[in-house]
Design a protein around this motif. Structure first.
Motif, PDB file in Angstrom:
ATOM      1  N   ALA A 191       2.431   9.175   3.635  1.00  0.00           N
ATOM      2  CA  ALA A 191       1.799   7.999   2.778  1.00  0.00           C
ATOM      3  C   ALA A 191       2.091   6.512   3.724  1.00  0.00           C
ATOM      4  CB  ALA A 191       2.783   7.712   1.681  1.00  0.00           C
ATOM      5  N   PHE A 192       3.118   6.706   4.498  1.00  0.00           N
ATOM      6  CA  PHE A 192       3.358   5.391   5.506  1.00  0.00           C
ATOM      7  C   PHE A 192       2.168   5.178   6.583  1.00  0.00           C
ATOM      8  CE2 PHE A 192       4.753   3.300   9.270  1.00  0.00           C
ATOM      9  CZ  PHE A 192       5.151   1.812   8.885  1.00  0.00           C
ATOM     10  N   LEU A 193       1.637   6.595   6.915  1.00  0.00           N
ATOM     11  CA  LEU A 193       0.632   6.154   8.092  1.00  0.00           C
ATOM     12  C   LEU A 193      -0.605   5.998   7.197  1.00  0.00           C
ATOM     13  CD1 LEU A 193       1.703   9.449  10.244  1.00  0.00           C
ATOM     14  CD2 LEU A 193       2.093   7.331  10.737  1.00  0.00           C
ATOM     15  N   VAL A 194      -0.872   6.504   6.143  1.00  0.00           N
ATOM     16  CA  VAL A 194      -2.119   6.068   5.540  1.00  0.00           C
ATOM     17  C   VAL A 194      -2.193   4.779   5.032  1.00  0.00           C
ATOM     18  CG1 VAL A 194      -3.366   6.893   3.551  1.00  0.00           C
ATOM     19  CG2 VAL A 194      -2.224   8.689   4.478  1.00  0.00           C
ATOM     20  N   ALA A 195      -1.139   4.212   4.716  1.00  0.00           N
ATOM     21  CA  ALA A 195      -0.992   2.860   4.505  1.00  0.00           C
ATOM     22  C   ALA A 195      -1.251   1.943   5.580  1.00  0.00           C
ATOM     23  CB  ALA A 195       0.391   2.383   3.920  1.00  0.00           C
ATOM     24  N   VAL A 196      -0.701   2.289   6.881  1.00  0.00           N
ATOM     25  CA  VAL A 196      -1.094   1.644   8.144  1.00  0.00           C
ATOM     26  C   VAL A 196      -2.432   1.731   8.546  1.00  0.00           C
ATOM     27  CG1 VAL A 196      -0.637   1.552  10.507  1.00  0.00           C
ATOM     28  CG2 VAL A 196       1.470   1.959   8.937  1.00  0.00           C
ATOM     29  N   PHE A 197      -3.094   2.941   8.222  1.00  0.00           N
ATOM     30  CA  PHE A 197      -4.488   3.144   8.505  1.00  0.00           C
ATOM     31  C   PHE A 197      -5.428   2.146   7.548  1.00  0.00           C
ATOM     32  CE2 PHE A 197      -8.440   5.085   6.590  1.00  0.00           C
ATOM     33  CZ  PHE A 197      -9.026   5.318   7.942  1.00  0.00           C
ATOM     34  N   LEU A 198      -4.852   1.961   6.145  1.00  0.00           N
ATOM     35  CA  LEU A 198      -5.877   1.126   5.488  1.00  0.00           C
ATOM     36  C   LEU A 198      -5.516   0.001   5.855  1.00  0.00           C
ATOM     37  CD1 LEU A 198      -5.190   2.750   1.667  1.00  0.00           C
ATOM     38  CD2 LEU A 198      -7.078   2.993   3.216  1.00  0.00           C
ATOM     39  N   VAL A 199      -4.410  -0.575   6.089  1.00  0.00           N
ATOM     40  CA  VAL A 199      -4.428  -1.996   6.478  1.00  0.00           C
ATOM     41  C   VAL A 199      -5.146  -2.533   7.787  1.00  0.00           C
ATOM     42  CG1 VAL A 199      -2.484  -3.866   7.406  1.00  0.00           C
ATOM     43  CG2 VAL A 199      -2.084  -2.260   5.286  1.00  0.00           C
ATOM     44  N   LEU A 200      -4.899  -1.403   8.709  1.00  0.00           N
ATOM     45  CA  LEU A 200      -5.777  -1.669   9.968  1.00  0.00           C
ATOM     46  C   LEU A 200      -7.211  -1.647   9.849  1.00  0.00           C
ATOM     47  CD1 LEU A 200      -3.772   0.692  12.474  1.00  0.00           C
ATOM     48  CD2 LEU A 200      -3.491  -1.894  12.268  1.00  0.00           C
ATOM     49  N   LEU A 201      -7.740  -0.895   8.880  1.00  0.00           N
ATOM     50  CA  LEU A 201      -9.099  -0.901   8.494  1.00  0.00           C
ATOM     51  C   LEU A 201      -9.571  -2.034   8.017  1.00  0.00           C
ATOM     52  CD1 LEU A 201     -11.557   1.399   8.437  1.00  0.00           C
ATOM     53  CD2 LEU A 201     -11.020   1.780   6.251  1.00  0.00           C
ATOM     54  N   LEU A 202      -8.650  -2.751   7.022  1.00  0.00           N
ATOM     55  CA  LEU A 202      -9.077  -3.915   6.444  1.00  0.00           C
ATOM     56  C   LEU A 202      -9.011  -5.174   7.302  1.00  0.00           C
ATOM     57  CD1 LEU A 202      -6.994  -3.683   2.980  1.00  0.00           C
ATOM     58  CD2 LEU A 202      -9.405  -3.490   3.408  1.00  0.00           C
ATOM     59  N   LEU A 203      -8.077  -5.090   8.428  1.00  0.00           N
ATOM     60  CA  LEU A 203      -8.010  -6.334   9.268  1.00  0.00           C
ATOM     61  C   LEU A 203      -9.165  -6.046  10.275  1.00  0.00           C
ATOM     62  CD1 LEU A 203      -4.344  -6.049  10.395  1.00  0.00           C
ATOM     63  CD2 LEU A 203      -5.345  -7.681   9.019  1.00  0.00           C
ATOM     64  N   VAL A 204      -9.452  -5.051  10.779  1.00  0.00           N
ATOM     65  CA  VAL A 204     -10.644  -4.884  11.663  1.00  0.00           C
ATOM     66  C   VAL A 204     -12.051  -5.282  10.945  1.00  0.00           C
ATOM     67  CG1 VAL A 204     -12.077  -3.326  13.104  1.00  0.00           C
ATOM     68  CG2 VAL A 204      -9.643  -3.133  13.167  1.00  0.00           C
ATOM     69  N   GLY A 205     -11.998  -4.844   9.641  1.00  0.00           N
ATOM     70  CA  GLY A 205     -13.316  -5.327   8.887  1.00  0.00           C
ATOM     71  C   GLY A 205     -13.209  -7.073   8.706  1.00  0.00           C
ATOM     72  N   TYR A 206     -12.310  -7.475   8.173  1.00  0.00           N
ATOM     73  CA  TYR A 206     -12.086  -8.785   8.083  1.00  0.00           C
ATOM     74  C   TYR A 206     -12.430  -9.632   9.330  1.00  0.00           C
ATOM     75  CZ  TYR A 206     -10.008 -13.453   6.874  1.00  0.00           C
ATOM     76  OH  TYR A 206      -9.871 -14.508   6.673  1.00  0.00           O
TER      77      TYR A 206
ATOM     78  N   PHE B  56       1.026  -1.251  -0.086  1.00  0.00           N
ATOM     79  CA  PHE B  56      -0.121   0.016   0.230  1.00  0.00           C
ATOM     80  C   PHE B  56       0.933   1.209   0.041  1.00  0.00           C
ATOM     81  CE2 PHE B  56      -4.051  -1.746   1.958  1.00  0.00           C
ATOM     82  CZ  PHE B  56      -3.997  -2.767   0.787  1.00  0.00           C
ATOM     83  N   TYR B  57       1.778   1.171   0.652  1.00  0.00           N
ATOM     84  CA  TYR B  57       2.705   2.518   0.947  1.00  0.00           C
ATOM     85  C   TYR B  57       3.521   2.644  -0.436  1.00  0.00           C
ATOM     86  CZ  TYR B  57       7.087   5.121   1.972  1.00  0.00           C
ATOM     87  OH  TYR B  57       7.951   5.988   1.978  1.00  0.00           O
TER      88      TYR B  57
ATOM     89  N   LEU C   6       2.364   1.754  -3.546  1.00  0.00           N
ATOM     90  CA  LEU C   6       0.952   2.410  -4.457  1.00  0.00           C
ATOM     91  C   LEU C   6       0.859   3.890  -4.175  1.00  0.00           C
ATOM     92  CD1 LEU C   6      -0.757  -0.923  -4.897  1.00  0.00           C
ATOM     93  CD2 LEU C   6       0.930   0.059  -6.632  1.00  0.00           C
ATOM     94  N   LEU C   7       0.663   3.933  -2.813  1.00  0.00           N
ATOM     95  CA  LEU C   7       0.335   5.344  -2.357  1.00  0.00           C
ATOM     96  C   LEU C   7       1.227   6.535  -2.773  1.00  0.00           C
ATOM     97  CD1 LEU C   7      -1.366   4.586   1.070  1.00  0.00           C
ATOM     98  CD2 LEU C   7      -2.550   5.320  -0.962  1.00  0.00           C
ATOM     99  N   ARG C   8       2.490   6.265  -2.851  1.00  0.00           N
ATOM    100  CA  ARG C   8       3.723   7.131  -3.119  1.00  0.00           C
ATOM    101  C   ARG C   8       3.757   7.363  -4.550  1.00  0.00           C
ATOM    102  NH1 ARG C   8       7.731   8.640  -0.001  1.00  0.00           N
ATOM    103  NH2 ARG C   8       9.121   8.794  -1.680  1.00  0.00           N
ATOM    104  N   LEU C   9       3.034   6.376  -5.828  1.00  0.00           N
ATOM    105  CA  LEU C   9       3.126   6.749  -6.923  1.00  0.00           C
ATOM    106  C   LEU C   9       2.242   8.073  -7.204  1.00  0.00           C
ATOM    107  CD1 LEU C   9       2.749   3.221  -8.236  1.00  0.00           C
ATOM    108  CD2 LEU C   9       4.907   4.605  -7.900  1.00  0.00           C
ATOM    109  N   PRO C  10       2.836   9.283  -7.582  1.00  0.00           N
ATOM    110  CA  PRO C  10       2.112  10.400  -7.864  1.00  0.00           C
ATOM    111  C   PRO C  10       1.064  10.337  -8.690  1.00  0.00           C
ATOM    112  CG  PRO C  10       4.590  10.756  -8.008  1.00  0.00           C
ATOM    113  CD  PRO C  10       4.440   9.231  -8.038  1.00  0.00           C
TER     114      PRO C  10
END
Length: 230
Positions: free
Chosen positions: A191-206, A107-108, A110-114
């Motif tokens: 971007a790293f913080l956003v990537a961590v947020f997305l992964v945590l969101l996916l984990l909790v949802g799963y 995620f990190y 991909l998020l860093r790609l302008p």
């Protein structure tokens, strides 16, 4: 005085009439009421079942069974949160830690790609919302069907399915802040913080939408030994 099966069934009806909807809480209250009614009738043989029942019920105070229901809800809710936390921690321990770190790194990157970073963020959130809503609908229908078929609604089971659904409402109500989070991507150091947020969101949802509901039968049998007999 020994209560009959008819008396016990009447006590179940009595608890439902007083807003106790979960079978396990009803059973606990019925057991308490039955023992107390028998003790009251032993001391006052002239009392009818209904009179002894009303005397026993008055001991619960002005709010009736509400305090008991609240205490049981807190107790079972604590059990649910422990299960959720135990499963969540597994994703930060080997071997699942490798998957978690790989997702964060992917995620990190991909998020860093302008050119696609922000679009990727919106795509993940969009897919998540669609899946979240669909899965919630399935769980609600499944739970309602089971309650209708068995005639019994267990408190832990209710919490498992309702909290999974309520998480969608919490997420949806915070969508404005979640979409604003994409603004941080304009500063690549976030971007790293956003990537961590997305992964945590996916984990909790799963965990809340898939893992725990799929383990509901096992959790119910552990929480309620009598569940196997129903």
């Amino acid at each position: 005085m020994k209560l009959t099966d008819k008396n016990i069934e009447e006590l179940y009806i009595f608890t439902r009439q007083h807003y106790v909807e979960h079978y396990d809480v009803q059973t606990e209250l019925v057991d308490h009421l039955a023992n107390d009614i028998e003790a009251i009738c032993d001391k006052n043989p002239n009392l009818s079942f209904e009179q002894a029942r009303d005397i026993s019920f008055k001991k619960f105070g002005v709010f009736g069974f509400m305090d008991v229901v609240e205490q049981k809800s807190k107790q079972v809710g604590k059990r649910y949160r422990k299960v959720l936390w135990d499963i969540f921690k597994e994703w930060f321990q080997l071997p699942k830690l490798a998957t978690t770190l790989s997702l964060i790194f992917l995620f990190y990157t991909l998020l860093r790609l302008p050119s696609i970073g922000v679009y990727f963020y919106y795509t993940i959130i969009g897919i998540y919302l669609i899946y979240f809503f669909t899965r919630c609908r399935i769980l609600i229908v499944k739970h309602k069907r089971k309650v209708k078929e068995t005639g019994k609604n267990w408190l832990l089971e209710d919490i498992i399915f309702k909290l999974a659904s309520s998480n969608f409402l919490i997420l949806f109500s915070n969508m404005f802040n979640i979409f604003r989070l994409s603004e941080l991507l304009q500063k690549m150091q976030y971007a790293f913080l956003v990537a961590v947020f997305l992964v945590l969101l996916l984990l909790v949802g799963y965990i809340t939408l898939v893992v725990i509901p799929n383990k509901s039968e096992k959790l119910l049998e552990e929480q309620y030994p009598e569940y196997k007999l129903v």
